[in-house]
Design an enzyme around this catalytic site. Structure first.
Site, PDB file in Angstrom:
ATOM      1  N   GLU A 104     -12.992  16.308   5.679  1.00 58.38           N
ATOM      2  CA  GLU A 104     -12.349  15.128   6.242  1.00 58.38           C
ATOM      3  C   GLU A 104     -13.157  13.885   5.901  1.00 58.38           C
ATOM      4  O   GLU A 104     -14.367  13.841   6.179  1.00 58.38           O
ATOM      5  CB  GLU A 104     -12.236  15.278   7.766  1.00 58.38           C
ATOM      6  CG  GLU A 104     -11.328  16.429   8.175  1.00 58.38           C
ATOM      7  CD  GLU A 104     -11.519  16.875   9.623  1.00 58.38           C
ATOM      8  OE1 GLU A 104     -10.838  17.825  10.037  1.00 58.38           O
ATOM      9  OE2 GLU A 104     -12.355  16.276  10.339  1.00 58.38           O
ATOM     10  N   ALA A 141      -7.381  19.363   9.941  1.00 57.20           N
ATOM     11  CA  ALA A 141      -6.751  20.686  10.030  1.00 57.20           C
ATOM     12  C   ALA A 141      -7.783  21.719   9.627  1.00 57.20           C
ATOM     13  O   ALA A 141      -7.646  22.364   8.587  1.00 57.20           O
ATOM     14  CB  ALA A 141      -5.520  20.733   9.125  1.00 57.20           C
ATOM     15  N   GLU A 142      -8.821  21.889  10.450  1.00 61.23           N
ATOM     16  CA  GLU A 142      -9.945  22.740  10.051  1.00 61.23           C
ATOM     17  C   GLU A 142      -9.520  24.162   9.703  1.00 61.23           C
ATOM     18  O   GLU A 142      -9.980  24.728   8.722  1.00 61.23           O
ATOM     19  CB  GLU A 142     -11.012  22.791  11.162  1.00 61.23           C
ATOM     20  CG  GLU A 142     -11.961  21.598  11.195  1.00 61.23           C
ATOM     21  CD  GLU A 142     -11.349  20.367  11.833  1.00 61.23           C
ATOM     22  OE1 GLU A 142     -10.194  20.445  12.316  1.00 61.23           O
ATOM     23  OE2 GLU A 142     -12.020  19.319  11.854  1.00 61.23           O
ATOM     24  N   PHE A 151     -18.286  18.005  12.251  1.00 67.01           N
ATOM     25  CA  PHE A 151     -19.226  18.265  13.340  1.00 67.01           C
ATOM     26  C   PHE A 151     -19.203  19.767  13.598  1.00 67.01           C
ATOM     27  O   PHE A 151     -18.133  20.380  13.590  1.00 67.01           O
ATOM     28  CB  PHE A 151     -18.810  17.521  14.623  1.00 67.01           C
ATOM     29  CG  PHE A 151     -19.116  16.050  14.626  1.00 67.01           C
ATOM     30  CD1 PHE A 151     -18.322  15.164  13.909  1.00 67.01           C
ATOM     31  CD2 PHE A 151     -20.189  15.545  15.349  1.00 67.01           C
ATOM     32  CE1 PHE A 151     -18.600  13.793  13.905  1.00 67.01           C
ATOM     33  CE2 PHE A 151     -20.468  14.178  15.361  1.00 67.01           C
ATOM     34  CZ  PHE A 151     -19.675  13.299  14.638  1.00 67.01           C
ATOM     35  N   ASP A 166     -19.293  21.385  16.151  1.00 65.68           N
ATOM     36  CA  ASP A 166     -18.400  21.701  17.258  1.00 65.68           C
ATOM     37  C   ASP A 166     -17.025  22.136  16.749  1.00 65.68           C
ATOM     38  O   ASP A 166     -16.343  22.936  17.385  1.00 65.68           O
ATOM     39  CB  ASP A 166     -18.238  20.481  18.170  1.00 65.68           C
ATOM     40  CG  ASP A 166     -19.570  19.789  18.461  1.00 65.68           C
ATOM     41  OD1 ASP A 166     -20.073  19.877  19.583  1.00 65.68           O
ATOM     42  OD2 ASP A 166     -20.107  19.160  17.522  1.00 65.68           O
ATOM     43  N   PHE A 167     -16.602  21.606  15.594  1.00 76.78           N
ATOM     44  CA  PHE A 167     -15.266  21.879  15.092  1.00 76.78           C
ATOM     45  C   PHE A 167     -15.156  23.240  14.406  1.00 76.78           C
ATOM     46  O   PHE A 167     -14.061  23.641  14.016  1.00 76.78           O
ATOM     47  CB  PHE A 167     -14.795  20.793  14.124  1.00 76.78           C
ATOM     48  CG  PHE A 167     -14.908  19.392  14.632  1.00 76.78           C
ATOM     49  CD1 PHE A 167     -14.890  18.321  13.751  1.00 76.78           C
ATOM     50  CD2 PHE A 167     -15.043  19.126  16.001  1.00 76.78           C
ATOM     51  CE1 PHE A 167     -14.987  17.009  14.219  1.00 76.78           C
ATOM     52  CE2 PHE A 167     -15.145  17.825  16.475  1.00 76.78           C
ATOM     53  CZ  PHE A 167     -15.122  16.761  15.576  1.00 76.78           C
ATOM     54  N   HIS A 190     -19.610  16.894  20.488  1.00 77.85           N
ATOM     55  CA  HIS A 190     -19.992  16.476  19.145  1.00 77.85           C
ATOM     56  C   HIS A 190     -21.496  16.635  18.941  1.00 77.85           C
ATOM     57  O   HIS A 190     -22.092  15.913  18.161  1.00 77.85           O
ATOM     58  CB  HIS A 190     -19.604  15.007  18.890  1.00 77.85           C
ATOM     59  CG  HIS A 190     -18.149  14.787  18.609  1.00 77.85           C
ATOM     60  ND1 HIS A 190     -17.162  15.167  19.467  1.00 77.85           N
ATOM     61  CD2 HIS A 190     -17.521  14.224  17.546  1.00 77.85           C
ATOM     62  CE1 HIS A 190     -15.975  14.836  18.964  1.00 77.85           C
ATOM     63  NE2 HIS A 190     -16.163  14.270  17.799  1.00 77.85           N
TER      64      HIS A 190
END
Lengths: 223, 337
Positions: free
Chosen positions: B40, B70-71, B94, B96-97, B140
C-alpha cells in the site's frame, strides 16, 4: 508428475482462500507473457468471504487472466444460500466490481463448456477476468453424517431428474450416439474408479519415520 | 563493539536503516527479474516511512505495484505469484495488519509446501514494521513475531542495525521458502555502517555486539539498543560486564551462541518489546533451562512490553516499553540470586 506440474495447484481447506492465490498465478502468467489462464473454483458460500471480494477487485484493476467459477449448489454447508445473500442471484452481487459475468446451467456440460470458453477467450485476449455462476445442486450432504434436515426428499428428487449425466445421455442420443458407445464410456469410467479405489486401499500407510516430508528446512521436527 | 560481519574487501559507509532497506530492495530488483514489490502506497507515494521512495520511478509499475487496502487479497496474490516462480516482496504497512492477512500468511503461505507433499516452493518475502513509535497507538504498534515463530512455516528476521537490515532482507529474498523481515518504525532514521554492493547476512546467526563475562543479555530489534544502554549503565554504575547478543533472526534461532554465552556467565536476561507473556523470551528461557540447567546460577529473567495493549500518550508509552532501567533491575536481580 505431481498435480502441481499438471496445473492442479494445491487444494485448499479454507473457503475462498484460493481466489487471491489464483490472482497471483494469473499475475505471474501475465508478467511472463504466457497464455496460461487460471481458474478458481468455489461454492456459493465463498461469495460471503471478504477475500472473495478483494480477489475479484484485484483481478479487475490488474486485468488478470483469471476465471472465477462459482458452483452455486444452493447450499452453503448446511444453510440455504438464499438466506445468506441479499440479492436474488450471486452474479448480481459482483456486478459492482466491473467484472465480466456469465451465467449458465451447471447441470448441462455443454452450457458450462460454452461459458468457460468465452471466459478463456476473454482472458487470453487481454480482456481480464470473468465471473461465472453455474447453477447446480448438491445431491449428497455436505459431509458424511450430515443429517440433511435442511431440505426435503422431494427437492432432492426433483433435482435428480436434472442429473448432468442424465442430461448428457439424452443429448448424446439426439446427436445419434448409440447406447453401446455410451455404455462403453460408463464401463471405462467405472473401471478407472475401481482401480483407483483398489490401489488406494492396498497402499501401505505412510511410514511414521517420514513424518517430516514437506517440512521446510528451518522447521525443527524433533521431540 | 564487534562490527557486523562484512564481506571481504568491501567498503562501508554510513546509511540510515531506511536507506539500507531501500538499497537491499534496489539491488534485488536489479539482480533478479523475478522479484517485484507489492504494498500500500509503496509506489507513487514512496511508502509511509519512505522506504521505497524512488523505486517506482526506477523499475516501473510492473515491478513496484501499489495495491488497494486489501491485505488478504494482495498477500494471497503474492502467494500465487510465488507458486508460479516469481519472488514477490510484499510490504504490510504495519505489523498489526498481518492479522487482516492471517489466513493467507499462516494457513496458506506457511503450509502449501507441506500440503503439496513437497511439490511446490513458495519464495515469498514479507516486509513489515512493528513497535512503539511516537503515539502510533494500540493497533499500530504491535510486535507479532512470536506468532510466526510458533506457527511453523516462516523464517523470521528482526534486524537491529542498518547493515543487518540490508543483509537479512537480501537473504530473505533469496530463500525459496516464506520469510518475514520485521523492521522497527523507530529505527528507520538510525544510522550505521553498511557495506556497499551485494551483502547477504545468513539467517540463524546471532551476533555478540558487546562482550562481558558477568551476565548474558539477549535481545532483538530495537530492544538490542535498550540492552546496550542498560549494559553501559551496568558497566558505569556496578562494574558489571555483559555479553549483549543480538539474535537477528527468531526463526531459525541461533541457540548455540546464546548457550555458549550462558555456559560462561550463568545468568540470562532476555529483552524484547513484544509482550512478555508467551513471547520469544519465554521460549528462550525454556530452552536454555533444558539445555544449560547445570550452568545457570539464577532463573532466566525476561524484560518485555507489558501484557496489555500499547497506550497512546507519550508518558504511558514510555511506561509500557521495556526501558534500560528495567533491564538494569533484571540484571541486578539475577546477579543477586
Amino acid at each position: 508428475m505431481s498435480s502441481f506440474a499438471r496445473g492442479v495447484v494445491v487444494s485448499n481447506a479454507i473457503v475462498a482462500a484460493n481466489l487471491p492465490v489464483a490472482c497471483g498465478l494469473a499475475l505471474a502468467a501475465k508478467q511472463d507473457g504466457r497464455a496460461t489462464v487460471t481458474l478458481a473454483a468455489f461454492g456459493d458460500g465463498a461469495t460471503n468471504q471478504a477475500v472473495f471480494h478483494e480477489a475479484l477487485n484485484l483481478a479487475v484493476i490488474w486485468r488478470l487472466p483469471v476465471i472465477f467459477v462459482c458452483e452455486n449448489n444452493q447450499y452453503s454447508e448446511m444453510t440455504p444460500i438464499r438466506t445468506m445473500v441479499g440479492v436474488e442471484r450471486l452474479v448480481d452481487r459482483v456486478r459492482g466490481y466491473g467484472i465480466a459475468t456469465e451465467t449458465c446451467d451447471g447441470m448441462d456440460v455443454e452450457a458450462v463448456r460454452a461459458a468457460a470458453a468465452d471466459a478463456a477467450d476473454r482472458a487470453r485476449g487481454g480482456g481480464g477476468p470473468t465471473f461465472i455462476e453455474a447453477e447446480t445442486y448438491r445431491f449428497c450432504g455436505h459431509m458424511p453424517g450430515d443429517a440433511e434436515t435442511y431440505r426435503s426428499r422431494d427437492e432432492v428428487e426433483a433435482w435428480r431428474a436434472r442429473d448432468p449425466l442424465t442430461i448428457a445421455r439424452t443429448r448424446l442420443a439426439t446427436l445419434g450416439v448409440g447406447e453401446t458407445e455410451v455404455a462403453a464410456v460408463d464401463d471405462t469410467v467405472e473401471r478407472r474408479l475401481s482401480a483407483a479405489l483398489d490401489a488406494a486401499r492396498a497402499a501401505p500407510p505412510p511410514d511414521p519415520a517420514a513424518v517430516a516430508l514437506g517440512a521446510s528446512p528451518y522447521m525443527e521436527v524433533t521431540r | 563493539m564487534t562490527p557486523p560481519a562484512a564481506a571481504a574487501a568491501t567498503s562501508s559507509r554510513t546509511l540510515t536503516f531506511r536507506d539500507a532497506v531501500r538499497e537491499a530492495l534496489e539491488l534485488e530488483l536489479a539482480r533478479d527479474p523475478r522479484t517485484f514489490l507489492m504494498g500500500e502506497d509503496i509506489g507513487a507515494y514512496g511508502g509511509v516511512y519512505k522506504v521505497t521512495a524512488g523505486l517506482l520511478e526506477r523499475f516501473g509499475p510492473d515491478r513496484v505495484m501499489d495495491t488497494p487496502i486489501a491485505e488478504a487479497g494482495f498477500v494471497g496474490t503474492a502467494v500465487g505469484a510465488a507458486l508460479a516462480g516469481k519472488r514477490p516482496i510484499v510490504e504490510i504497512m504495519f505489523m498489526d495488519f498481518v492479522l487482516v492477512a492471517a489466513d493467507q500468511l499462516l494457513n496458506q503461505a506457511a503450509k502449501l509446501r507441506f500440503l503439496s507433499g513437497d511439490a511446490v516452493r513458495l519464495p515469498l518475502t514479507v516486509r513489515t514494521q512493528h513497535g512503539v513509535g511516537a503515539g502510533t497507538g494500540a493497533q499500530h504498534s504491535q510486535c507479532f513475531e512470536a506468532f510466526f515463530a510458533h506457527i511453523p512455516g516462516f523464517a523470521v528476521a528482526v534486524p537491529a542495525f542498518p547493515a543487518d537490515a540490508k543483509g537479512l532482507l537480501a537473504a530473505a529474498v533469496r530463500m525459496d521458502d516464506p520469510c518475514l523481515v520485521v523492521e522497527h518504525k523507530a529505527l528507520y532514521p538510525t544510522k550505521g555502517e553498511v557495506p556497499e554492493g551485494e551483502y547477504v547476512v545468513p539467517f540463524g546467526q546471532a551476533r555478540i555486539v558487546e562482550a562481558g563475562d558477568d551476565v548474558t543479555i539477549v535481545a532483538y530489534g530495537r530492544a538490542v539498543h535498550t540492552a546496550l544502554a542498560a549494559a553501559a549503565l551496568l558497566r558505569d554504575r556496578d562494574g558489571v560486564a555483559a555479553d549483549v547478543i543480538d539474535l537477528r533472526t527468531i526463526v531459525p534461532l541461533d541457540r548455540e551462541t546464546v548457550l555458549g554465552s550462558v555456559r560462561r556467565t550463568g545468568r540470562l536476561v532476555v529483552v524484547h518489546e513484544a509482550h512478555r507473556n508467551v513471547g520469544v523470551g519465554a521460549e528462550i528461557a525454556a530452552r536454555v533451562g533444558e539445555l544449560a540447567w547445570s550452568d545457570l546460577r539464577a532463573p532466566v529473567r525476561r524484560v518485555a512490553g507489558l501484557d496489555m495493549p500499547v497506550p497512546y500518550a507519550q508518558p504511558l508509552e514510555a511506561a509500557w516499553l521495556p526501558q534500560p532501567e528495567d533491564v538494569v533491575a533484571a540484571v541486578r536481580s539475577v546477579l543477586r540470586s
